[in-house]
Every structure is written in C-alpha cells, then in structure tokens.
Design an enzyme around this catalytic site. Structure first.
Site, PDB file in Angstrom:
ATOM      1  N   ASP A  51      71.788 -42.057  39.329  1.00  0.00           N
ATOM      2  CA  ASP A  51      72.540 -43.050  40.087  1.00  0.00           C
ATOM      3  C   ASP A  51      71.731 -44.324  40.283  1.00  0.00           C
ATOM      4  O   ASP A  51      70.524 -44.360  40.021  1.00  0.00           O
ATOM      5  CB  ASP A  51      72.939 -42.476  41.448  1.00  0.00           C
ATOM      6  N   TYR A 109      63.712 -32.225  39.481  1.00  0.00           N
ATOM      7  CA  TYR A 109      63.710 -33.433  40.299  1.00  0.00           C
ATOM      8  C   TYR A 109      62.686 -33.292  41.422  1.00  0.00           C
ATOM      9  O   TYR A 109      62.352 -32.185  41.847  1.00  0.00           O
ATOM     10  CB  TYR A 109      65.078 -33.663  40.944  1.00  0.00           C
TER      11      TYR A 109
END
Length: 250
Positions: A51, A109
């Site tokens: 994003d 992540y």
C-alpha cells in the site's frame, strides 16, 4: 527468457507497488526504466502489492525478454534511471513458467514501532509516545494467530479474493531498547492484513482487548470487530521465498 528482479524501495513517496493511472507507483517507474533500456514496452509482474507509504526490503517481480541479457549491465542502467529510493538488487534467470506471485511459498513482514520521537525515523516507524504496552500479552495474542487460518476479520472490506485463508507460520514481537518489531510470516497475506493485526494487537497490549476477545474477533470474520489499522510507514515487506528449482544457475 524469463527473469526475476530483486527490488528494494522506500515507499514514502509512492502510492504503493501496483500501477495506478493517476498516481506514481513503484511498478510504473520500474516498467518505464526497463522500457527505456530495451526500447520497447516492458511490464513487470510483482510478487504482491504494497500500500501507499509501505516499504519493501525485498520484493521480486518477473519480466520476459527475447534473449539473454547482460545482468550486471542492466542492473547498472536500471539503478541509474530509477530514483534514489528504489534500487534493483539482483536479476536472476528462471524457468519460463516461474511466476513472481504464484510461485512464492512464503512472505515475511516486519512492523516497526519506536517509543519516543525521532525525526530520522519519521517515515519508517510508527512513533508511539505516552503509550505503555504489555509486550508479553501481545506475544500471547500473536501465538493465537498460528492456530487459525481464516483471517477475514483483518482483511480490507470488500476485498476481491477467492479465499481468506492464510497459513501463518510465525508471529512474534521482539523488543530492543526503544524499538519494538512485529515479525510475521505466512504463505500469503490479505490486503491490509498485517496493519490490521498490528492495530488489534496494540489494543491487546493496552488492555483494551483481552486474549479471549482477540479469539472472538478472529472467529467473527468481521473487520468491524478488529482494531484500527496501524500507520503505513511502519510496515516493511522483508522477504519473499521461492522453491529453488525455478532458478537457472549458469
């Protein structure tokens, strides 16, 4: 000929990885750089999307070319053309069927929190001031993630996916001095999933949500029951793994 490109970027100045017609994205700039070098339209296909404001220490994309390339020369040219916050780390020859997205077996992540105010870390951490967190309790909640597979409650609303199932193999908070980092690995992730998980775990850490309530949030499969998404700037895609047999060693 198909190649994988290993990419790293700081996402602060971009509206994410994936091409958008009215915004600057990482994919667009890499497509443009390749197209200039090969003097024809080139499209790269990424392992996933990040994003706006999210960073990648390692992301892979693939592209097809008509003949073998001089890897060192192409890396040099790409890095000369790309802005300073995007870099090409490597280019690897792969089998013709290899796909950067569909062949990935795991993705990792990190979400990075900094306790205090540090102007040099503004774009790359969530800076938390005047908030005390029970990290042990947050780690107890993180372990619960390993016992579930459906994570619809942490997915962006109206996501167009065939399944909300993800196999989470690692989820742990590690604290060192003023830094608190959440490490998570899974075979796949839903849109906004990590930031929603972090935001909900923070609510566990502040005592707003109990461990039993955390389980019920997951079981509800309803995004409205989970906590707010953590800010984008603290999130890093750190690693994407593939089976070794797709790479061609020359």
């Amino acid at each position: 000929m198909r190649y994988f490109i290993e990419i790293t970027y700081k996402g602060t100045n971009y509206h994410g990885w994936q091409f958008q017609p009215n915004a600057v994205t990482v994919q667009e700039l890499i497509n443009n750089a390749f197209s200039l070098i090969f003097k024809k339209k080139i499209d790269v296909f990424g392992a996933g999307r990040t994003d706006a404001g999210v960073h990648a220490e390692q992301l892979y994309a693939h592209l097809d070319v008509e003949k073998d390339i001089d890897i060192d020369e192409v890396i040099y040219k790409l890095n000369s053309l790309l802005p300073k916050d995007i870099a090409i780390l490597n280019i690897l020859k792969v089998t013709d069927e290899a796909h950067a997205r569909f062949n990935a077996v795991s993705r990792s992540y990190q979400y990075r929190i900094y306790f205090g105010k540090n102007p040099f870390l503004t774009d790359v951490t969530w800076q938390v001031i005047n908030k005390k967190l029970n990290v042990d309790l947050m780690n107890e909640a993180a372990k619960i993630l390993l016992t579930y597979t459906n994570f619809k409650c942490f997915s962006r609303s109206n996501s167009d996916v065939k399944t909300y199932n993800c196999d989470v193999s690692k989820a742990v908070w590690v604290q060192e001095n003023k830094s608190l980092i959440f490490h998570i690995t899974a075979d796949r992730f839903l849109r906004n999933m990590v930031r929603a998980i972090v935001g909900t775990l923070i609510e566990v850490g502040t005592g707003k949500t109990t461990l039993e309530e955390f389980k019920k949030i997951i079981e509800s499969k309803d995004r409205k029951n989970a906590g707010p998404s953590a800010p984008a700037q603290g999130l890093f895609l750190t690693e994407v793994n593939y089976p070794k047999n797709i790479f061609i060693n020359e």
